[in-house]
Each structure stands twice: as C-alpha cells, then as structure tokens.
Design an enzyme around this catalytic site. Structure first.
Site, PDB file in Angstrom:
ATOM      1  N   SER A 266      33.450 -82.728  16.328  1.00 33.86           N
ATOM      2  CA  SER A 266      34.629 -82.025  16.413  1.00 33.86           C
ATOM      3  C   SER A 266      34.362 -80.988  14.852  1.00 33.86           C
ATOM      4  CB  SER A 266      35.857 -82.507  16.249  1.00 33.86           C
ATOM      5  OG  SER A 266      36.853 -81.726  15.691  1.00 33.86           O
TER       6      SER A 266
ATOM      7  N   VAL B  22      31.048 -82.005   8.322  1.00 32.50           N
ATOM      8  CA  VAL B  22      29.486 -81.815   8.753  1.00 32.50           C
ATOM      9  C   VAL B  22      29.463 -81.183   9.893  1.00 32.50           C
ATOM     10  CG1 VAL B  22      27.669 -83.198   9.307  1.00 32.50           C
ATOM     11  CG2 VAL B  22      29.204 -84.289   7.496  1.00 32.50           C
ATOM     12  N   CYS B  23      30.305 -81.065  10.822  1.00 32.93           N
ATOM     13  CA  CYS B  23      30.258 -80.439  11.841  1.00 32.93           C
ATOM     14  C   CYS B  23      30.558 -78.932  11.606  1.00 32.93           C
ATOM     15  CB  CYS B  23      31.289 -80.666  12.980  1.00 32.93           C
ATOM     16  SG  CYS B  23      31.238 -82.401  13.677  1.00 32.93           S
ATOM     17  N   ASP B  24      31.441 -78.583  10.962  1.00 27.20           N
ATOM     18  CA  ASP B  24      31.606 -77.047  10.337  1.00 27.20           C
ATOM     19  C   ASP B  24      30.419 -76.596   9.897  1.00 27.20           C
ATOM     20  OD1 ASP B  24      33.220 -74.732   9.367  1.00 27.20           O
ATOM     21  OD2 ASP B  24      33.083 -75.758   7.379  1.00 27.20           O
TER      22      ASP B  24
ATOM     23  N   ALA C 168      27.725 -76.016  12.100  1.00 22.51           N
ATOM     24  CA  ALA C 168      27.904 -74.497  13.200  1.00 22.51           C
ATOM     25  C   ALA C 168      27.909 -73.479  12.175  1.00 22.51           C
ATOM     26  CB  ALA C 168      29.332 -74.637  13.833  1.00 22.51           C
TER      27      ALA C 168
END
Length: 170
Positions: free
Chosen positions: A58, A63-65, A68
């Site tokens: 998500s 960590v996803c931010d 991306a």
C-alpha cells in the site's frame, strides 16, 4: 490456485502467497488492473517496451512510499522504461497520492477488483488480500529478466540489483 507458505512475512509472521513462483526466463503473464481514472490496463498496453513492475502492499505506508518515490525520481535514469507500480490501493487513493506527490513518471495501477496481477505473478498475500513487496523486470518480448520478492514485507527492494538488471536491457 497454487499457495506457497512462508515465502514472505509481515513483521516476522509467515504469510501465504497465492499464485505461481515466477522465475527469470518465464513469459510474463498478462493481468487486468485499472489506472487512476478507472481505465483498464494490462501487460499488452506496454507491448514492445521494457517494463519495471514495482509491487507494493500500500502506498500509504512509509516503505511503499519510499519505493514509489524512488522510481518517480529516478525513472529518467532508467532510460526508455515504463515503471508500473501495482498495489491493492483503490484508484481514488492512488490518484490522490500521485497528485499530492506530483508523480508523473510512474503509472500507478490498482489490482483491487480481481487480484488478477497478484494471482498471476504469485504475490497475492492470502491472509491480508494485499500484494507482497516485489519487483519484476520484463523485457520488450515480455520475458521476465529479474525477479525479487522481498521476504519481509516491511523491508525495501534491492535498488542496486534492480538498476543493474534494467541497465543490462537498455
């Protein structure tokens, strides 16, 4: 559908992945996802291009931010490569996220409807109905040239190895 237990974990807790284990040399499977405008997208939409499939649980997590954002900032360094970030986030949330971040180099795609990408690429987490953190590099002929499924969902991908794999195709 094939299930693989203990391939990934979330904060040390083993999870089950649904779908096959894809390997380098496999033909990249097609998928059905939607973009931020709810328009259908598939692997065929990027035919003839090198593709980096960045998979995140998500984009609302740190960590996803980071993953991306790294791709959006460094996509130019990758050359003539399409970067697709796939998650289970709703298209509306993805649109809001991209607008807030000023993303313009990464296509953010949602697998929320059918989990088509997750099951085709073997990264759907059964217990959470989220995607495992992973990255796939697919060449112009839709052959997988690099695979990394991160064992601990809260850890980052190996950016150096990824860059090496992409540059080898450029």
């Amino acid at each position: 559908m094939q299930e693989r237990k203990g391939v990934v974990a979330m904060k040390g807790n083993p999870l089950t992945l649904v779908g096959p284990e894809l390997k380098v040399g496999d033909k990249a499977p097609d998928f059905a996802v939607v973009d931020t405008a709810m328009a259908p997208k598939s692997l065929k939409d990027y035919a003839g291009k090198i593709k980096v499939l960045s998979v995140t649980p998500s984009l609302d997590t740190p960590v996803c931010d980071l993953q991306a954002t790294w791709f959006n900032e460094d996509a130019a360094e990758l050359g003539d490569v399409y970067v697709l970030n796939v998650s289970m986030d709703l298209p509306f949330a993805l649109k809001r996220y991209c607008a807030a971040k000023g993303f313009d180099k990464v296509a953010t795609l949602s697998d929320h409807r059918e989990a088509s990408f997750g099951t085709a690429y073997g990264v759907l987490i059964k217990e959470l109905r989220l995607l495992a953190r992973a990255v796939f590099v697919v060449d112009r002929d839709d052959v997988i040239r690099y695979v990394e499924v991160v064992p601990e969902a809260t850890d980052s991908i190996d950016y150096d190895k990824l860059l090496e794999a992409v540059k080898a195709l450029a």
